[in-house]
Write a protein that holds these residues in place. Sequence first.
Motif, PDB file in Angstrom:
ATOM      1  N   PHE A  35       0.838  -1.204   0.000  1.00 28.86           N
ATOM      2  CA  PHE A  35       0.000   0.000   0.000  1.00 28.86           C
ATOM      3  C   PHE A  35       0.870   1.250   0.000  1.00 28.86           C
ATOM      4  O   PHE A  35       0.635   2.196  -0.765  1.00 28.86           O
ATOM      5  CB  PHE A  35      -0.924  -0.034   1.218  1.00 28.86           C
ATOM      6  CG  PHE A  35      -1.652   1.261   1.492  1.00 28.86           C
ATOM      7  CD1 PHE A  35      -2.575   1.762   0.599  1.00 28.86           C
ATOM      8  CD2 PHE A  35      -1.409   1.980   2.666  1.00 28.86           C
ATOM      9  CE1 PHE A  35      -3.246   2.955   0.852  1.00 28.86           C
ATOM     10  CE2 PHE A  35      -2.064   3.163   2.925  1.00 28.86           C
ATOM     11  CZ  PHE A  35      -2.998   3.655   2.017  1.00 28.86           C
ATOM     12  N   LEU A  53      -6.274   3.173   4.681  1.00 27.43           N
ATOM     13  CA  LEU A  53      -6.655   1.890   4.089  1.00 27.43           C
ATOM     14  C   LEU A  53      -8.171   1.683   4.147  1.00 27.43           C
ATOM     15  O   LEU A  53      -8.768   1.150   3.211  1.00 27.43           O
ATOM     16  CB  LEU A  53      -5.924   0.751   4.796  1.00 27.43           C
ATOM     17  CG  LEU A  53      -4.509   0.483   4.289  1.00 27.43           C
ATOM     18  CD1 LEU A  53      -3.693  -0.290   5.322  1.00 27.43           C
ATOM     19  CD2 LEU A  53      -4.556  -0.281   2.973  1.00 27.43           C
ATOM     20  N   TYR A  75      -8.309  -5.991   1.146  1.00 22.75           N
ATOM     21  CA  TYR A  75      -7.156  -5.589   0.358  1.00 22.75           C
ATOM     22  C   TYR A  75      -6.860  -6.610  -0.740  1.00 22.75           C
ATOM     23  O   TYR A  75      -6.470  -6.247  -1.853  1.00 22.75           O
ATOM     24  CB  TYR A  75      -5.944  -5.412   1.264  1.00 22.75           C
ATOM     25  CG  TYR A  75      -4.783  -4.726   0.598  1.00 22.75           C
ATOM     26  CD1 TYR A  75      -4.839  -3.372   0.253  1.00 22.75           C
ATOM     27  CD2 TYR A  75      -3.613  -5.420   0.295  1.00 22.75           C
ATOM     28  CE1 TYR A  75      -3.767  -2.739  -0.359  1.00 22.75           C
ATOM     29  CE2 TYR A  75      -2.536  -4.794  -0.315  1.00 22.75           C
ATOM     30  CZ  TYR A  75      -2.632  -3.455  -0.646  1.00 22.75           C
ATOM     31  OH  TYR A  75      -1.569  -2.832  -1.263  1.00 22.75           O
TER      32      TYR A  75
END
Length: 350
Positions: free
Chosen positions: A19, A75, A151
Amino acid sequence: METDFLIVGQGLAGTVLSFRLMQLGQRVVVFDTPDQNKSSRVAAGLYNPITGNQMVKTWNADRLFPEIVPTYRQLEQLLGKLFLVEKKIYRPFLSIEEQNEWMGKSAEPEFQGYFEQVFQQPVYAEVNNPFGGIMLSNSGYLDIPTLLDGYQEYLLQRGSMRLEKLVEEELEFGNEYSVKYRDIKAKAIVLCNGLGAMGSKLFDAYPFAPVKGEIIDLTQSFSPEEIINRGVFRITLAKGKQRVGSTYSWHDLDEGPTDRAKNEIMEKLEKLVPETVDKIVHHRFGIRPATKDRKPILGKHPDIEGVYMFNGFGAKGVSLIPYFSKVMCAWMLAGVEPEKEVNLLRWSKT
């Protein structure tokens, strides 16, 4: 296919590092085998600024903790899911001497921002806290499976995920790109695969000291908003459940939960919250990729260009990884080598 980084492992370390890299405009391809046991998925995900039997400030807290909430909130925004739960932690004192010590510490600048109040009287009737306790702030827990699943879906939609094991024997080095793997050319590869790295041939040896931890989900009528933590942690979950743990075993690394750990957790819970347990719902285990000195490993291969390691975060991965993922990116992209305390080179003599 051309990319910048191959990331091996999509546990918490591989998730946050990839990320970070994408935030910095880098392309990634993440390899992961979700059917294997992962310590990330069974971890409680607690982040806590005051830890241990001696109730000391977490190592590097002033650098680590400012990164925790912003990273996981970013996130959440990216994935459209909620998984960071900010919760106060109540830690009972074990003696009047400990109470007096914390009354003094509460005035020290280094502890400001990490606690809300020191109590000299019991706070909860249901908790064994005759000497009161301290209410910590800047704390809580991460719902790691929700983060990892969200994710993974995000990476798959981008075409940046391979749900397969990376076979090291098929890696090629030294072409116009540093790393070639089957149809992929990359500038670098990073091992973030926890204990899976122990069988790697890219490095001669890893200074791992694996730790097995077990946690139990159960039901009790006492359901405080705060986390209760002394000897064991106790987190109130949804639907009337509580999560209790964790054990730490460096000797028993066998797969599967054990009666020994179950009994240890239940005995410590009885001392902390002496209330009837209605039902044990789940009993799970994970083997964490800890190191001998309990510090993470940020590593660069001494001979092969473009080979790195980001690993060894152990039980405190939730609090360690946001900060050290920034450090790792600075190393790989700008050549800013991390301090010896976390650098793989600290093990060079062994």
